[in-house]
Design a protein around this motif. Structure first.
Motif, PDB file in Angstrom:
ATOM      1  N   VAL A   5       9.904   2.563 -10.759  1.00  0.00           N
ATOM      2  CA  VAL A   5       8.976   1.832 -11.329  1.00  0.00           C
ATOM      3  C   VAL A   5       8.724   0.389 -11.091  1.00  0.00           C
ATOM      4  O   VAL A   5       9.724  -0.493 -11.164  1.00  0.00           O
ATOM      5  CB  VAL A   5       9.162   2.189 -12.884  1.00  0.00           C
ATOM      6  N   ARG A   6       7.544   0.225 -10.874  1.00  0.00           N
ATOM      7  CA  ARG A   6       7.090  -1.340 -10.575  1.00  0.00           C
ATOM      8  C   ARG A   6       5.793  -1.371 -10.878  1.00  0.00           C
ATOM      9  O   ARG A   6       4.614  -1.202 -10.568  1.00  0.00           O
ATOM     10  CB  ARG A   6       7.020  -1.597  -8.888  1.00  0.00           C
ATOM     11  N   MET A   7       5.764  -1.596 -12.412  1.00  0.00           N
ATOM     12  CA  MET A   7       4.378  -1.909 -12.864  1.00  0.00           C
ATOM     13  C   MET A   7       3.603  -3.132 -12.600  1.00  0.00           C
ATOM     14  O   MET A   7       4.101  -4.032 -12.580  1.00  0.00           O
ATOM     15  CB  MET A   7       4.575  -2.002 -14.491  1.00  0.00           C
ATOM     16  N   LEU A   8       2.286  -3.010 -12.510  1.00  0.00           N
ATOM     17  CA  LEU A   8       1.332  -4.188 -12.183  1.00  0.00           C
ATOM     18  C   LEU A   8       0.117  -3.964 -13.188  1.00  0.00           C
ATOM     19  O   LEU A   8      -0.559  -3.154 -13.330  1.00  0.00           O
ATOM     20  CB  LEU A   8       0.752  -4.076 -10.800  1.00  0.00           C
ATOM     21  N   ALA A   9       0.303  -5.240 -14.199  1.00  0.00           N
ATOM     22  CA  ALA A   9      -0.648  -5.193 -15.169  1.00  0.00           C
ATOM     23  C   ALA A   9      -2.069  -5.417 -14.586  1.00  0.00           C
ATOM     24  O   ALA A   9      -2.394  -6.258 -13.666  1.00  0.00           O
ATOM     25  CB  ALA A   9      -0.280  -6.233 -16.154  1.00  0.00           C
ATOM     26  N   LEU A  10      -3.115  -4.783 -15.160  1.00  0.00           N
ATOM     27  CA  LEU A  10      -4.267  -5.021 -14.593  1.00  0.00           C
ATOM     28  C   LEU A  10      -4.857  -6.505 -14.676  1.00  0.00           C
ATOM     29  O   LEU A  10      -5.618  -7.008 -13.877  1.00  0.00           O
ATOM     30  CB  LEU A  10      -5.219  -4.089 -15.158  1.00  0.00           C
ATOM     31  N   ASP A  11      -4.340  -7.053 -15.808  1.00  0.00           N
ATOM     32  CA  ASP A  11      -5.007  -8.409 -15.936  1.00  0.00           C
ATOM     33  C   ASP A  11      -4.272  -9.635 -14.908  1.00  0.00           C
ATOM     34  O   ASP A  11      -4.696 -10.621 -14.899  1.00  0.00           O
ATOM     35  CB  ASP A  11      -5.005  -8.789 -17.367  1.00  0.00           C
ATOM     36  N   GLU A  12      -3.052  -8.898 -14.054  1.00  0.00           N
ATOM     37  CA  GLU A  12      -2.562  -9.953 -13.178  1.00  0.00           C
ATOM     38  C   GLU A  12      -3.448  -9.537 -11.916  1.00  0.00           C
ATOM     39  O   GLU A  12      -3.170 -10.664 -10.879  1.00  0.00           O
ATOM     40  CB  GLU A  12      -1.208  -9.367 -12.906  1.00  0.00           C
ATOM     41  N   ILE A  13      -4.330  -8.696 -11.628  1.00  0.00           N
ATOM     42  CA  ILE A  13      -4.830  -8.712 -10.423  1.00  0.00           C
ATOM     43  C   ILE A  13      -6.058  -9.714  -9.977  1.00  0.00           C
ATOM     44  O   ILE A  13      -5.804 -10.021  -8.969  1.00  0.00           O
ATOM     45  CB  ILE A  13      -5.506  -7.219 -10.423  1.00  0.00           C
ATOM     46  N   GLY A  14      -6.389 -10.148 -11.030  1.00  0.00           N
ATOM     47  CA  GLY A  14      -7.563 -11.301 -10.595  1.00  0.00           C
ATOM     48  C   GLY A  14      -8.537 -10.652  -9.362  1.00  0.00           C
ATOM     49  O   GLY A  14      -9.100  -9.855  -9.248  1.00  0.00           O
ATOM     50  N   ALA A  15      -8.690 -11.571  -8.458  1.00  0.00           N
ATOM     51  CA  ALA A  15      -9.370 -11.149  -7.280  1.00  0.00           C
ATOM     52  C   ALA A  15      -8.652 -10.330  -6.256  1.00  0.00           C
ATOM     53  O   ALA A  15      -9.106  -9.937  -5.226  1.00  0.00           O
ATOM     54  CB  ALA A  15     -10.109 -12.778  -6.664  1.00  0.00           C
ATOM     55  N   GLY A  16      -7.415 -10.556  -6.604  1.00  0.00           N
ATOM     56  CA  GLY A  16      -6.493  -9.739  -5.596  1.00  0.00           C
ATOM     57  C   GLY A  16      -5.031 -10.101  -5.786  1.00  0.00           C
ATOM     58  O   GLY A  16      -4.740 -11.344  -5.965  1.00  0.00           O
ATOM     59  N   VAL A  17      -4.089  -9.341  -5.338  1.00  0.00           N
ATOM     60  CA  VAL A  17      -2.667  -9.722  -5.836  1.00  0.00           C
ATOM     61  C   VAL A  17      -1.809  -9.065  -4.678  1.00  0.00           C
ATOM     62  O   VAL A  17      -2.012  -7.776  -4.802  1.00  0.00           O
ATOM     63  CB  VAL A  17      -1.856  -9.670  -7.144  1.00  0.00           C
ATOM     64  N   GLU A  18      -0.803  -9.509  -3.952  1.00  0.00           N
ATOM     65  CA  GLU A  18       0.081  -8.980  -3.199  1.00  0.00           C
ATOM     66  C   GLU A  18       1.281  -8.805  -3.479  1.00  0.00           C
ATOM     67  O   GLU A  18       1.800  -9.668  -4.320  1.00  0.00           O
ATOM     68  CB  GLU A  18      -0.015  -9.489  -1.821  1.00  0.00           C
ATOM     69  N   ARG A  19       1.865  -7.503  -3.706  1.00  0.00           N
ATOM     70  CA  ARG A  19       3.204  -7.221  -4.183  1.00  0.00           C
ATOM     71  C   ARG A  19       4.131  -6.736  -3.161  1.00  0.00           C
ATOM     72  O   ARG A  19       3.518  -5.792  -2.370  1.00  0.00           O
ATOM     73  CB  ARG A  19       3.290  -6.445  -5.130  1.00  0.00           C
ATOM     74  N   ARG A  20       5.352  -7.475  -2.769  1.00  0.00           N
ATOM     75  CA  ARG A  20       6.340  -6.580  -2.038  1.00  0.00           C
ATOM     76  C   ARG A  20       7.340  -5.908  -3.122  1.00  0.00           C
ATOM     77  O   ARG A  20       7.809  -6.540  -3.859  1.00  0.00           O
ATOM     78  CB  ARG A  20       7.128  -7.753  -1.089  1.00  0.00           C
TER      79      ARG A  20
END
Length: 176
Positions: A5-20
């Motif tokens: 599980v590696r949750m990404l909240a929708l409000d963290e995305i903004g214009a774009g976000v990269e996750r490793r």
């Protein structure tokens, strides 16, 4: 519940976000059991989430090192996965109980449930789809497995012959 599980909240995305993201040893063991792997030595992903009409697009790469069992011999078959990921998470996928017809271009569409998306599960599913469904060991490994099988059969035949010779009544049985 997902093993990775590696949750990404929708409000963290903004214009774009990269996750490793990378699976730890416990998560890799659980995923190995889920996908019937002998081992999962590594699972990593670099994923970029960007807004898309009706949801979020997630693109990037999933890399893994796994060991599968050969479908013929049961020998270990190393698998190296390096797969592109291109997923579309949508808010309204099949809502209202109506039947949804999927087209080929829709096969990488996933629903958004709540206010976040699970990048770990997306990576795990991408791994599962990238694995060879019928892994086969190389010719040398298959030949070695055949030799072991033949030598086991020959040993069993010799053992049966020795038991027959050691039995004093075996002569009577053959002559009778």
């Amino acid at each position: 519940m997902s093993e990775f599980v590696r949750m990404l909240a929708l409000d963290e995305i903004g214009a774009g976000v990269e996750r490793r993201i990378a699976a730890n040893a416990e998560e890799r063991a659980a995923l190995a059991a889920r996908f019937d792997l002998r081992a999962l030595g590594r699972l990593e992903a670099v994923l970029t989430a960007t807004p898309a009409p009706g949801g979020v697009r997630v693109a990037g790469r999933v890399e893994a090192e796994a060991v599968q069992a050969c479908v013929i011999s049961g020998e270990d078959v190393p698998a190296r996965i390096d797969e592109p990921v291109d997923l579309l998470f949508l808010h309204d996928v099949g809502q209202g109980g109506e039947e949804v017809e999927l087209h080929e271009v829709d096969c990488d569409v996933l629903p958004i449930e709540g206010r976040s998306i699970d990048l770990g599960e997306a990576a795990a599913q991408s791994l599962g789809l990238a694995l060879d469904p019928y892994p086969r060991a190389g010719a040398e490994a298959l030949a070695a497995a055949r030799r072991r099988l033949l030598s086991e059969e020959a040993a069993a035949e010799r053992e049966a012959a020795e038991k027959a010779r050691a039995n004093p009544f075996a002569v009577l049985k053959r002559n009778g």
